[in-house]
Every structure is written in structure tokens, then in C-alpha cells.
Design a protein around this motif. Structure first.
Motif, PDB file in Angstrom:
ATOM      1  N   ASN A 159      34.671  42.434  35.131  1.00 48.93           N
ATOM      2  CA  ASN A 159      35.758  42.486  34.159  1.00 48.93           C
ATOM      3  C   ASN A 159      35.210  43.014  32.831  1.00 48.93           C
ATOM      4  N   GLN A 193      34.881  40.003  38.415  1.00 49.09           N
ATOM      5  CA  GLN A 193      36.297  39.936  38.732  1.00 49.09           C
ATOM      6  C   GLN A 193      36.520  38.903  39.824  1.00 49.09           C
ATOM      7  N   ASP A 220      45.120  47.050  36.762  1.00 47.93           N
ATOM      8  CA  ASP A 220      45.362  46.235  35.587  1.00 47.93           C
ATOM      9  C   ASP A 220      46.869  45.970  35.531  1.00 47.93           C
ATOM     10  N   SER A 239      44.539  40.909  43.321  1.00 41.38           N
ATOM     11  CA  SER A 239      43.124  40.608  43.080  1.00 41.38           C
ATOM     12  C   SER A 239      42.374  40.768  44.396  1.00 41.38           C
TER      13      SER A 239
END
Length: 226
Positions: free
Chosen positions: A7, A78, A182, A199
Motif C-alpha cells: 500500500n 496490501q 483503488d 481485495s
């Protein structure tokens, strides 16, 4: 790497915003979204020109690099990245890192998480001599595929991407793409991906002929940078 495994996009934008504020310039949300997935050099060129910065592109890039050396290693993983990398590595699925970031940036992250980055068979960055153009050109992914021992065809490769620039690169290379965009990205920029998930925790390997997740995936090391 940035935005998919780590991230770090958030940190990049904080750094750019800090530099712009230093010269009384505003790094707008619209400009941020346009910079997702492009190279550091392209970010510097665009920001300096569009915001009419009172410094050169080279000076802006130097200041950004200096900040990156201090802040990038603190980028968190992430959600789901550690899980999927460990899973595929345990099943001996060959993986490569293909990034628009520089080799220097890759080394910074690898120094913090050596075991995680050691799971990749090889790493291809924008500064690799074999890469003529960065994403959205297909070079990085084609070079990455060519460095696997069995030289897989593009259609045998599966790419994970977070940006429209990266998806275009993979599609132009003839590869399938799992996109984890995003949430601020317009849905129009996700249409070319093979599949879109929120995700990496939502990824189902079996959809692409890969071993399904175990109930208790192994975990790898993490260095505390706090």
C-alpha cells in the motif's frame, strides 16, 4: 508492487503533496488519480508542468527520491498480499515482480521484507535494461515472462494489477489480469480486466486453474519499521 503487493501508493501521494505544499501548489485529487501506475519520472514531469512548479523536473525527482528513501520502507502490505504470495510459493507456482518503480525502490522494500520478496523468481523494474518503455506499454510484462526458465507464452501468464495503466500493459502483452482497483478509480477504467475484485482476499485461485487456498495458510516474516 506499488498498490498491489504494498500500500505504497498512499505514501507516494503524501510525498508529492508535501513537495507541492512546500512550493504553495495544490496536488489535486484528479491529478492523483491520473498518476496511479505511471513511472516516477512521468509523475515528476506531469506535476512540475501542470502545477507550474518553480523548480526543474530533475530537482523535483531528486527531492521525491530523497523522501522515498526515508518513507517507502514503512509501506504496509496490501490486505491478502502475504496470503496469496505464500500460498503460490508453497505450491511452487513461479512468480515474478513487474513494476513501473525503479530497481532502487524495489531494493528498499526487499531490504525490509527479504523473505516475502525472496518468493519472486525474479524482479523486473522500469530501469531494467531490457525494458524500453514502462507501463502502459507491454514491455515490462513480456520481459518478466521471458525470464522464467520455461519461457511461458503470454496466455499462460496471470497478472495482478491495481491501475488502469497496468491493466493496459498486461492486456497488450496478451495476458489475463486480476484487477484490484483503488476504490476512487472510475469503473470505466476497470472494464478491460479479466476479473475485478475488491481485495486479494477475494481472489479464488481455482478460477484460473491454480490450487485453492488452504484453510490455514502459512505466514512469512515481517520487519517492524515503527
Amino acid at each position: 508492487m506499488d498498490g498491489t503487493v504494498l500500500n505504497s501508493e498512499v505514501i507516494y501521494h503524501k510525498m508529492i503533496n508535501e513537495l507541492c505544499g512546500k512550493y504553495n501548489r495544490v496536488y489535486t485529487k484528479d491529478l492523483q488519480i491520473r498518476m496511479y501506475g505511471v513511472t516516477d519520472r512521468e509523475i515528476c514531469e506531469t506535476v512540475v508542468k501542470e502545477l507550474k512548479m518553480p523548480i526543474s523536473i530533475d530537482e523535483f525527482e531528486k527531492q521525491l527520491t530523497d523522501l522515498a528513501q526515508k518513507l517507502l520502507p514503512s509501506a504496509p502490505l496490501q490486505r491478502g498480499a502475504e496470503r496469496i504470495l505464500t500460498h503460490l510459493h508453497d505450491y511452487k507456482i513461479p512468480m515474478a515482480l513487474a513494476t513501473n518503480s525503479t530497481e532502487q525502490a524495489v531494493r528498499l522494500h526487499a531490504a525490509v521484507r527479504p523473505k516475502l520478496f525472496g518468493m519472486f523468481h525474479h524482479k523486473v523494474s522500469i530501469t531494467d535494461p531490457a525494458v524500453r518503455q514502462g507501463k502502459p506499454s507491454p514491455d515490462i510484462y513480456l520481459v518478466a515472462a521471458s525470464k522464467f526458465p520455461d519461457k511461458p507464452q503470454p496466455q499462460q501468464c496471470l497478472v495482478f494489477e491495481d491501475s488502469a495503466v497496468g491493466v493496459t500493459s498486461a492486456i497488450e502483452a496478451g495476458m489475463q489480469v486480476v484487477m484490484i482497483p483503488d476504490p476512487r478509480l472510475d469503473r470505466e477504467h476497470t472494464r478491460r480486466a479479466t476479473i475485478v475484485i475488491q481485495s486479494l482476499m477475494d481472489f479464488k485461485p481455482e478460477l484460473f486453474g491454480l490450487p485453492p487456498f488452504d484453510d490455514t495458510p502459512k505466514r512469512c516474516d515481517r520487519v517492524d519499521t515503527s
